[in-house]
Write a protein that holds these residues in place. Structure first.
Motif, mmCIF file in Angstrom:
data_model
loop_
_atom_site.group_PDB
_atom_site.id
_atom_site.type_symbol
_atom_site.label_atom_id
_atom_site.label_comp_id
_atom_site.label_asym_id
_atom_site.label_seq_id
_atom_site.Cartn_x
_atom_site.Cartn_y
_atom_site.Cartn_z
ATOM 1 N N SER A 58 0.838 -1.200 0.000
ATOM 2 C CA SER A 58 0.000 0.000 0.000
ATOM 3 C C SER A 58 0.870 1.247 0.000
ATOM 4 C CB SER A 58 -0.924 -0.011 1.231
ATOM 5 O OG SER A 58 -1.798 1.083 1.219
ATOM 6 N N ILE A 59 0.837 1.998 -1.121
ATOM 7 C CA ILE A 59 1.640 3.205 -1.278
ATOM 8 C C ILE A 59 0.748 4.333 -1.763
ATOM 9 C CG2 ILE A 59 3.618 4.260 -2.444
ATOM 10 C CD1 ILE A 59 4.722 1.466 -2.903
ATOM 11 N N VAL A 60 0.938 5.514 -1.171
ATOM 12 C CA VAL A 60 0.228 6.710 -1.609
ATOM 13 C C VAL A 60 1.267 7.753 -1.998
ATOM 14 C CG1 VAL A 60 -1.377 8.549 -0.995
ATOM 15 C CG2 VAL A 60 -1.752 6.237 -0.132
ATOM 16 N N LEU A 61 1.198 8.231 -3.232
ATOM 17 C CA LEU A 61 2.124 9.237 -3.732
ATOM 18 C C LEU A 61 1.424 10.580 -3.830
ATOM 19 C CD1 LEU A 61 4.702 10.261 -5.230
ATOM 20 C CD2 LEU A 61 3.659 9.395 -7.341
ATOM 21 N N VAL A 62 2.095 11.627 -3.320
ATOM 22 C CA VAL A 62 1.607 12.992 -3.459
ATOM 23 C C VAL A 62 2.683 13.786 -4.189
ATOM 24 C CG1 VAL A 62 0.779 15.063 -2.303
ATOM 25 C CG2 VAL A 62 0.278 12.816 -1.326
ATOM 26 N N ALA A 63 2.362 14.269 -5.375
ATOM 27 C CA ALA A 63 3.316 15.030 -6.182
ATOM 28 C C ALA A 63 2.536 15.910 -7.142
ATOM 29 C CB ALA A 63 4.264 14.100 -6.947
ATOM 30 N N ASP A 64 3.199 16.949 -7.651
ATOM 31 C CA ASP A 64 2.494 17.881 -8.531
ATOM 32 C C ASP A 64 3.028 17.916 -9.951
ATOM 33 O OD1 ASP A 64 4.895 19.030 -7.937
ATOM 34 O OD2 ASP A 64 4.106 20.959 -7.306
ATOM 35 N N ASP A 65 4.157 17.270 -10.220
ATOM 36 C CA ASP A 65 4.697 17.342 -11.581
ATOM 37 C C ASP A 65 5.223 16.002 -12.081
ATOM 38 O OD1 ASP A 65 6.865 17.104 -9.960
ATOM 39 O OD2 ASP A 65 7.981 18.807 -10.765
ATOM 40 N N ILE A 66 4.616 14.932 -11.639
ATOM 41 C CA ILE A 66 4.989 13.599 -12.102
ATOM 42 C C ILE A 66 3.909 13.099 -13.059
ATOM 43 C CG2 ILE A 66 5.296 11.191 -11.409
ATOM 44 C CD1 ILE A 66 6.672 12.109 -8.924
ATOM 45 N N ASP A 67 4.342 12.596 -14.201
ATOM 46 C CA ASP A 67 3.405 12.080 -15.193
ATOM 47 C C ASP A 67 2.661 10.879 -14.620
ATOM 48 O OD1 ASP A 67 2.018 11.317 -17.407
ATOM 49 O OD2 ASP A 67 3.768 10.836 -18.638
ATOM 50 N N ALA A 68 1.343 10.946 -14.618
ATOM 51 C CA ALA A 68 0.542 9.879 -14.031
ATOM 52 C C ALA A 68 0.764 8.540 -14.719
ATOM 53 C CB ALA A 68 -0.941 10.254 -14.086
ATOM 54 N N SER A 69 1.067 8.558 -16.003
ATOM 55 C CA SER A 69 1.284 7.305 -16.727
ATOM 56 C C SER A 69 2.559 6.595 -16.286
ATOM 57 C CB SER A 69 1.335 7.567 -18.233
ATOM 58 O OG SER A 69 2.422 8.434 -18.556
ATOM 59 N N ALA A 70 3.473 7.323 -15.621
ATOM 60 C CA ALA A 70 4.719 6.718 -15.151
ATOM 61 C C ALA A 70 4.580 6.103 -13.767
ATOM 62 C CB ALA A 70 5.835 7.766 -15.131
ATOM 63 N N VAL A 71 3.449 6.340 -13.116
ATOM 64 C CA VAL A 71 3.225 5.823 -11.762
ATOM 65 C C VAL A 71 2.661 4.412 -11.853
ATOM 66 C CG1 VAL A 71 2.014 6.191 -9.585
ATOM 67 C CG2 VAL A 71 2.808 8.151 -10.918
ATOM 68 N N PRO A 72 3.217 3.440 -11.117
ATOM 69 C CA PRO A 72 2.676 2.073 -11.151
ATOM 70 C C PRO A 72 1.205 2.044 -10.777
ATOM 71 C CG PRO A 72 4.813 2.113 -10.044
ATOM 72 C CD PRO A 72 4.419 3.544 -10.268
ATOM 73 N N VAL A 73 0.485 1.078 -11.342
ATOM 74 C CA VAL A 73 -0.968 1.034 -11.151
ATOM 75 C C VAL A 73 -1.354 0.709 -9.710
ATOM 76 C CG1 VAL A 73 -1.417 0.418 -13.543
ATOM 77 C CG2 VAL A 73 -0.984 -1.391 -11.889
ATOM 78 N N ASN A 74 -0.447 0.092 -8.949
ATOM 79 C CA ASN A 74 -0.785 -0.265 -7.568
ATOM 80 C C ASN A 74 -0.547 0.891 -6.598
ATOM 81 O OD1 ASN A 74 2.060 -0.529 -8.006
ATOM 82 N ND2 ASN A 74 2.231 -1.645 -6.087
ATOM 83 N N VAL A 75 -0.126 2.045 -7.103
ATOM 84 C CA VAL A 75 0.158 3.209 -6.261
ATOM 85 C C VAL A 75 -0.988 4.207 -6.397
ATOM 86 C CG1 VAL A 75 1.730 5.141 -5.849
ATOM 87 C CG2 VAL A 75 2.641 2.892 -6.473
ATOM 88 N N SER A 76 -1.551 4.629 -5.277
ATOM 89 C CA SER A 76 -2.574 5.680 -5.293
ATOM 90 C C SER A 76 -1.884 7.028 -5.466
ATOM 91 C CB SER A 76 -3.377 5.660 -3.986
ATOM 92 O OG SER A 76 -4.073 4.452 -3.839
ATOM 93 N N TYR A 77 -2.229 7.733 -6.527
ATOM 94 C CA TYR A 77 -1.541 8.976 -6.874
ATOM 95 C C TYR A 77 -2.469 10.162 -6.652
ATOM 96 C CZ TYR A 77 0.920 12.433 -9.771
ATOM 97 O OH TYR A 77 1.555 13.554 -10.226
ATOM 98 N N ILE A 78 -2.041 11.080 -5.790
ATOM 99 C CA ILE A 78 -2.756 12.329 -5.558
ATOM 100 C C ILE A 78 -1.937 13.448 -6.184
ATOM 101 C CG2 ILE A 78 -3.635 13.941 -3.825
ATOM 102 C CD1 ILE A 78 -3.963 11.614 -1.938
ATOM 103 N N LYS A 79 -2.469 14.057 -7.226
ATOM 104 C CA LYS A 79 -1.741 15.104 -7.939
ATOM 105 C C LYS A 79 -1.977 16.432 -7.229
ATOM 106 C CE LYS A 79 -0.862 16.826 -12.623
ATOM 107 N NZ LYS A 79 0.524 16.348 -12.608
#
Length: 317
Positions: free
Chosen positions: A137-158
């Motif tokens: 379980s991983i949650v990423l918070v970032a503002d300039d990372i391409d969402a397509s580069a984030v693994p599908v198992n990571v919850s991404y909050i832009k």
């Protein structure tokens, strides 16, 4: 409140998919049983006919030969075809929605707990996430990372990880650990301050670029700091002294055969010299974490205190 409502709707949707799927399977097996009985076929032949009929393939190699068989065929077609069509449509819509959310940075965390929170906005952040492949379980918070580069198992909050409102969406009060990375030390410090304002007792590891920033982070109560420039410099220096030193360090960090773990010192070992603890431990002990420092036990042999931890090298489970 909105997150709870969205979670409720999502759970209702998934339950509906299960109900539709179970109903379709029941209709398939019931149709196969009736077809086998009235058409005098084996159950396997009847199941094959029922599946090809429900999937609209209809090879025609098996067909009803009497009126009751034709009625059964009509029943299978008017029940199973719409049910499977609805099920596949709902599944496809959910997958498409998840991809769209990820592309536009609308991924939500929901009721996630005991997750690892990664805060940053650099290529180094993606490297960290790649290294956390065994974390469920991983949650990423970032503002300039391409969402397509984030693994599908990571919850991404832009969003900006320095913004307390953005951080709150990642539920840091329920995270078990936080990792902060970045390009500029100023951004890293601001992110650390914003995180500590929301939750004070979360374990935090920070990758920084200067000793000055490391001291500032320690003043905030963050003692787990990695100064990557010094780490790189020391690794290169050690490689000059021992050509295979760099390779050894990389194997210790990157190997899939073993891991570096940190475990509490056994109670019966408290008060004994570190060398005795090292020789008595069944795993290979790399060092001792005590009083906010790491002791390798080469020049010093301190007495182990209560609350200290051992850094051990052990096979990966």
């Amino acid at each position: 409140m909105f997150v709870l409502f969205a979670r409720l709707i999502q759970s209702i949707t998934r339950r509906t998919e299960v109900y539709i799927g179970v109903t379709a399977l029941i209709c398939i097996f019931l149709g196969a049983l009736l077809f086998a009985h009235f058409e005098h076929r084996s159950f396997w032949q009847s199941l094959y006919w029922c599946i090809t009929t429900a999937s609209t393939v209809g090879y025609g190699d098996i067909a009803p030969t009497n009126t009751i068989g034709q009625v059964i065929a009509i029943g299978v077609m008017i029940t199973c075809i719409p049910l499977f069509g609805a099920l596949f449509s709902m599944m496809a819509a959910r997958i498409a929605e998840a991809k769209i959310r990820r592309l536009v940075g609308m991924e939500h965390v929901g009721l996630k707990r005991n997750h690892v929170l990664v805060l940053g906005s650099s290529d180094e952040t993606l490297t960290v996430i790649a290294a956390l492949k065994d974390v469920s379980s991983i949650v990423l918070v970032a503002d300039d990372i391409d969402a397509s580069a984030v693994p599908v198992n990571v919850s991404y909050i832009k969003g900006d990880p320095r913004d307390p409102n953005v951080l709150a969406k990642a539920r840091p009060n329920h995270a078990k650990h936080a990792i902060i990375t970045g390009v500029r030390d100023g951004d890293i410090l601001e992110t650390a301050i914003a995180l500590k304002e929301i939750v004070k007792d979360i374990p935090v590891t920070v990758s920084t670029r200067s000793a000055l920033a490391s001291r500032a982070l320690q003043a905030l109560g963050i003692n787990r700091t990695l100064i990557w420039q010094e780490l790189l410099g020391h690794t290169l220096a050690k490689s000059l002294q021992a050509p295979h030193a760099g390779e050894l360090l990389m194997q210790m960090v990157n190997s899939d055969e073993f891991v570096i773990d940190e475990v509490p010192v056994p109670r019966e070992m408290v008060g004994k010299p570190f060398r005795d603890v090292r020789s008595a431990h069944k795993e290979y002990v790399l060092g001792l974490a005590q009083e906010n420092e790491i002791v390798l036990g080469i020049r010093r042999d301190p007495v182990v205190q209560e609350g200290s931890t051992l850094l051990i090298l052990k096979p990966k489970a």
